[in-house]
Structure formats: C-alpha cells, structure tokens
Scaffold this motif. Structure first.
Motif, short mmCIF file in Angstrom:
data_model
loop_
_atom_site.label_atom_id
_atom_site.label_comp_id
_atom_site.label_asym_id
_atom_site.label_seq_id
_atom_site.Cartn_x
_atom_site.Cartn_y
_atom_site.Cartn_z
N GLU A 291 0.83 -1.20 0.00
CA GLU A 291 0.00 0.00 0.00
C GLU A 291 0.87 1.26 0.00
N ALA A 292 1.97 1.23 0.74
CA ALA A 292 2.88 2.39 0.78
C ALA A 292 3.47 2.66 -0.60
N VAL A 293 3.85 1.58 -1.31
CA VAL A 293 4.40 1.73 -2.65
C VAL A 293 3.35 2.31 -3.60
N ALA A 294 2.14 1.76 -3.54
CA ALA A 294 1.06 2.24 -4.41
C ALA A 294 0.77 3.72 -4.16
N ASN A 295 0.72 4.11 -2.88
CA ASN A 295 0.47 5.51 -2.54
C ASN A 295 1.58 6.42 -3.06
N SER A 296 2.81 5.95 -2.95
CA SER A 296 3.95 6.75 -3.40
C SER A 296 3.93 6.95 -4.90
N LEU A 297 3.62 5.89 -5.64
CA LEU A 297 3.57 5.99 -7.10
C LEU A 297 2.46 6.93 -7.55
N LYS A 298 1.36 6.94 -6.81
CA LYS A 298 0.24 7.83 -7.17
C LYS A 298 0.60 9.30 -6.99
N SER A 299 1.44 9.57 -6.00
CA SER A 299 1.74 10.97 -5.68
C SER A 299 3.11 11.42 -6.17
N GLU A 300 3.75 10.60 -7.04
CA GLU A 300 5.14 10.89 -7.41
C GLU A 300 5.28 12.15 -8.25
N GLY A 301 4.21 12.62 -8.87
CA GLY A 301 4.32 13.82 -9.70
C GLY A 301 4.02 15.11 -8.95
N LYS A 302 3.82 15.02 -7.63
CA LYS A 302 3.44 16.21 -6.87
C LYS A 302 4.51 17.28 -6.86
N PHE A 303 5.77 16.86 -6.95
CA PHE A 303 6.84 17.86 -6.87
C PHE A 303 6.81 18.79 -8.07
N VAL A 304 6.15 18.39 -9.16
CA VAL A 304 6.02 19.28 -10.31
C VAL A 304 5.16 20.48 -9.93
N ARG A 305 4.26 20.29 -8.97
CA ARG A 305 3.40 21.38 -8.52
C ARG A 305 4.15 22.23 -7.50
N SER A 306 5.22 22.85 -7.93
CA SER A 306 6.03 23.68 -7.05
C SER A 306 6.70 24.75 -7.86
N ASN A 307 7.31 25.70 -7.16
CA ASN A 307 7.96 26.80 -7.87
C ASN A 307 9.27 26.38 -8.51
N VAL A 308 9.73 25.14 -8.26
CA VAL A 308 10.87 24.63 -9.02
C VAL A 308 10.55 24.71 -10.51
N TRP A 309 9.28 24.47 -10.84
CA TRP A 309 8.82 24.53 -12.23
C TRP A 309 7.95 25.76 -12.47
N GLY A 310 7.99 26.72 -11.54
CA GLY A 310 7.19 27.93 -11.70
C GLY A 310 5.70 27.66 -11.72
N PHE A 311 5.27 26.52 -11.14
CA PHE A 311 3.85 26.11 -11.18
C PHE A 311 3.33 26.11 -12.63
N GLU A 312 4.21 25.76 -13.55
CA GLU A 312 3.89 25.81 -14.98
C GLU A 312 2.92 24.68 -15.35
N PRO A 313 1.71 25.02 -15.85
CA PRO A 313 0.73 23.99 -16.23
C PRO A 313 1.25 23.02 -17.28
N GLU A 314 2.09 23.51 -18.21
CA GLU A 314 2.59 22.64 -19.27
C GLU A 314 3.49 21.55 -18.70
#
Length: 475
Positions: A291-314
């Motif tokens: 379950e921990a692995v499944a949860n991690s894989l589901k949320s692995e793209g969350k870091f894109v939602r940060s100012n590292v990428w300027g919150f860029e929608p593309e």
C-alpha cells in the motif's frame, strides 16, 4: 500561551521539506534551515508562521547564533552528498550543534538517524551513530529515531529501487538483493516525528522505526514491478562489487551519485527495525509495504506542482509516471568581475536574433531540426516581445517559467524528448566577483530517457562551458 518555536535543520532534504507543512498544521512557529536555501524556497509554500533561513552547520559561529532561539529542534542533516569524507564532515557538524545546544534553552532535539545492523561496516551508518553519540553529550534531551528505508516519492533508497524498475529491462543487482528490511511509509514516520514534538522529553532515548512487513529487497522489487505493470526480470550477481555497483547505480538511477554510493554500502545488510517500543508509546495503523508503494507511485508527480517549475501547467501536463524524481544534470560555472546587472543584460537576450544562444548556435539549431525525428514539427522561431523577459514568454521552443531579475532564469524544455527538462541561468554575487552558472536538468522517462541524456551529454559539456565564457565576454 506562546507558540512553540521549532527549528528544522536539513529542511531542504526529503523528510524535512515534507515535514514542514505537517508542523505548520500543528500551529508551531517553524523555521526551516538549509544550505540549499533557493531549492527549499521553491519547494515549500509560503506561510505566515514559516521562516526560511540559510545555514551551513560547518559555520560554527552561525550555528551558535541560530539554534539558541528555539524550543524544539529537528536534526535531519546528513552529509552523504558532501563526498567521500562525509564521516569526518558529519562529526564536525554534530560538534557544532552540540556546542550550540549547551548554550541554548532548547527543550528537545529529535534526531532522525539510521538503523544499525549487527554486522558490516558502512561509513554512512557509522556517521549516523556517532552523530547521535555526540549530540547526547549535550545538556539537551535527545530522541533518536533510527529508520531504514522510507517509502515515499523522493526517498533516495526508494527512488533507487524505483529507477531500477522503470529504467532496466533486466534488473541487474548485487547479491545484497536478498537482504531483508521492514520499510516504513513516510506517513507513519511523520506521525512519530509529530508526536515526539508534542511529548515532553525525558532524557536521552533511542527508538527504531519500521513498517509492518519484513521483506527481502528481491520481494520489494517484485511488489514494485507489479505496481507499475512490469515483469520482474532480476539477475543478482557477485560481479557487482560495492565499487562497481556504485558506478552502475550512477548510470541507471537519477539519485545523486554520492548519496547512492553511501546508501548502497548499507543495503548489503539486513535492516529490520524492532519498532515495538515507539509503537507502544505512539500507536498508529502501520501501512503495509504494498500500500505504501502504491500511494507513493500515485503521488510521485506532486513535486512538479512547485515553484521549481514555476507552477507551470505545461510541465504538469507533460509529466508522466516513470519520470525520474531526481534529475540528471549537466552544466558549467564561470567567475567574472562583471556586475550582476551587466551579466543579466546579456542573459536576457538568449535566443534573440542578435545573440542566439551565445555559443555553438549551429548545434542549437541542429537539435531543433532533429525534433522532426522525435515526432515534433518544424522549428518555430519565437522571441519575447521585450525589452524585458517575463514568465510565459517563448524563446523558440523554450518557455520562460521563472524569471527573477537580475539573477535567475529558468526555461522549460519544449522540444520532443523522452523526459522533462529545464535550463537554468543563475548569477550569484560573491562580493569581490560574480559567479554565473548554467545547468540543464533532465528527468528521464525510463530507459529511453537515460539513453537520450547520455547521447546529449558530450554536447552539453562542450556547449555550456562555451556559453558561460561567451556571456562574460559579451557583458
């Protein structure tokens, strides 16, 4: 009643950056301290109760000045990224913190450490143990949590396994793949950390923390492959000595090589935590490994939602499961006596008809035309309306996603390729001189993404060195 003041040392790391929001929810006044302060500011959302400060624990005076201002201190620092001498480095940091604690009103230090196996000799684990020993000589109560593998997006040990699973048609591993561990989910680890922040410290104590399932790394790979719908083809060989395995790991995974090598030296031993003591004190439902692995894989793209990428929608749209959490990188740095403003006046002209890309323009244009072979279209020449750069401007196939005048520019890679990338320009005032840095960051999409990166590497090294010098000349 005044709010508790909490200091998080090593706040830019995996655990620290994800612990800060949890502490803020508890109503604490939180200060995040780190050497990589720019990265931390980009990763953590602003909050009225949050302060972010630069701190290098190697600077004894700054350490002595900062730590005495807090009630609770989380010590989440490790020196694995420092290099081969990180044992001495970590011990020196621990002594600086110990001195600061001795002159402070700090009530409690919570130190995240590593499980100590019964056998084996790992500098990483020895550094963790000795750091705890030094901290316990201070006058402040120390609670040491000894953890093994933490399951969550960004956890280096988990990312190594994840990258192997995504990036290799056949998993070639050292013999340690049959060692056992009981990994803990990040959510469970955070529960213990938060509960300890509420608890009254009663002297020095050491806890081991782990999850409910004890599995070999082979079994963990099997679960991971099943979750990403890939067949498990694993070959464990004694030919991969620790030294060879460290080089192999540096090629296949995106985890920083120094951290990977340090972790690898410890994974050859069983890492089974006896977590009964802390579980009895702070009971919770422990998340099973699958379950921990499944949860991690589901949320692995969350870091894109940060100012590292300027919150860029593309960037968010283009991100796919399987992209490396940690990026590959290549770049160049140059020093000059030119002013920050002089350098910026040149950098902001990138892609213009007058300046092009400052160096090897033919190679830049060739790569744009190669997009036809990657499924893209004919290159489109685009320039910012100017005269100043702004977020959202297009420079040919690149898009400005962060523009912090006059010292930082980040461009989103807009061409076709198996991964997600950006190009960053940083100008840093060092007092007597300025430092300009160009870095390309690439999150590879599996094996194809790795091949693409290594195919482009020679050109990157050549071009970026020429670019930083050309910018300084033009300034």
């Amino acid at each position: 009643m005044s709010l508790k003041r909490v200091l998080v040392l090593g706040a830019s790391g995996y655990v620290g950056s994800q612990l800060i929001p949890q502490l803020l929810k508890q109503g604490y006044l939180v200060t995040g301290a780190a050497r990589q302060i720019d990265y931390l500011k980009a990763r953590v959302s602003p909050h009225p109760n949050l302060t972010l400060v630069f701190l290098d624990l190697a600077d004894e005076q700054s350490t002595l000045e900062l730590i005495p201002n807090y009630d609770i201190v989380f010590f989440l620092v490790h020196g694995m990224a420092h290099g081969h001498d990180f044992l001495e480095y970590e011990i020196a940091l621990a002594h600086h913190v110990k001195k600061a604690l001795d002159i402070s009103p700090v009530e409690h230090v919570i130190y995240l450490s590593a499980i100590q196996p019964q056998t084996g000799n790992s500098e990483h684990l020895a550094a963790r143990k000795e750091t705890g020993n030094i901290l316990r000589t201070s006058k402040v109560p120390i609670t040491e949590l000894r953890a093994g593998v933490v399951i969550g997006p960004g956890s280096a040990a988990f990312e190594i396994m994840r990258d192997f699973s995504y990036n290799l048609p056949i998993l070639i591993t050292p013999k340690w793949v049959d060692s056992k561990a009981n990994p803990i989910a990040l959510e469970n680890l955070n529960h213990y950390l938060i509960q300890l922040s509420h608890a009254k410290a009663a002297g020095n104590i050491i806890y081991e923390v782990g999850g409910p399932d004890t599995l070999s790394y082979r079994a963990q790979f099997e679960v991971l492959c099943r979750e990403i719908n890939k067949p498990l083809r694993l070959w464990a060989t004694p030919l991969l000595t620790p030294k060879l395995a460290s080089y192999w790991l540096g090629v296949i995974t995106s985890v920083p090589s120094n951290i990977g090598r340090a972790l690898l030296s410890g994974l050859e031993h069983d890492f089974v935590a006896n977590a009964s003591a802390i579980h009895e004190r702070f009971p919770q439902t422990l998340i099973p490994y699958q379950e921990a692995v499944a949860n991690s894989l589901k949320s692995e793209g969350k870091f894109v939602r940060s100012n590292v990428w300027g919150f860029e929608p593309e960037a968010l749209t283009r991100w796919q499961a399987g992209y490396g959490y940690y990026p590959k990188k290549a770049g160049a740095t140059y020093t000059t006596n030119k002013t920050t403003e002089q350098l910026w006046q040149v950098v902001k002209l990138i892609g213009s008809r007058e300046q092009g890309y400052f160096f090897a323009n033919t190679l830049w244009r060739t790569r744009e035309w190669l997009d036809l072979f990657f499924g893209g279209g004919k290159p489109i020449r685009r320039s910012p309306p100017g005269p100043e750069l702004n977020v959202g401007d297009f420079i040919d196939s690149w898009k400005v996603i962060r523009c912090e005048k006059p010292g930082f520019l980040s461009l989103l890679f807009g061409m076709k390729g198996p991964g997600l990338g950006r190009l960053e320009f940083t100008i840093t005032d060092k007092g007597d001189y300025r430092e300009i840095n160009i870095t390309a960051w690439w999150h590879p999409e599996g094996f194809r993404g790795l091949l693409y990166w290594f195919a482009m590497m020679p050109a990157h090294l050549f071009i970026f060195r020429g670019m930083v010098r050309a910018i300084c000349r033009k300034a």
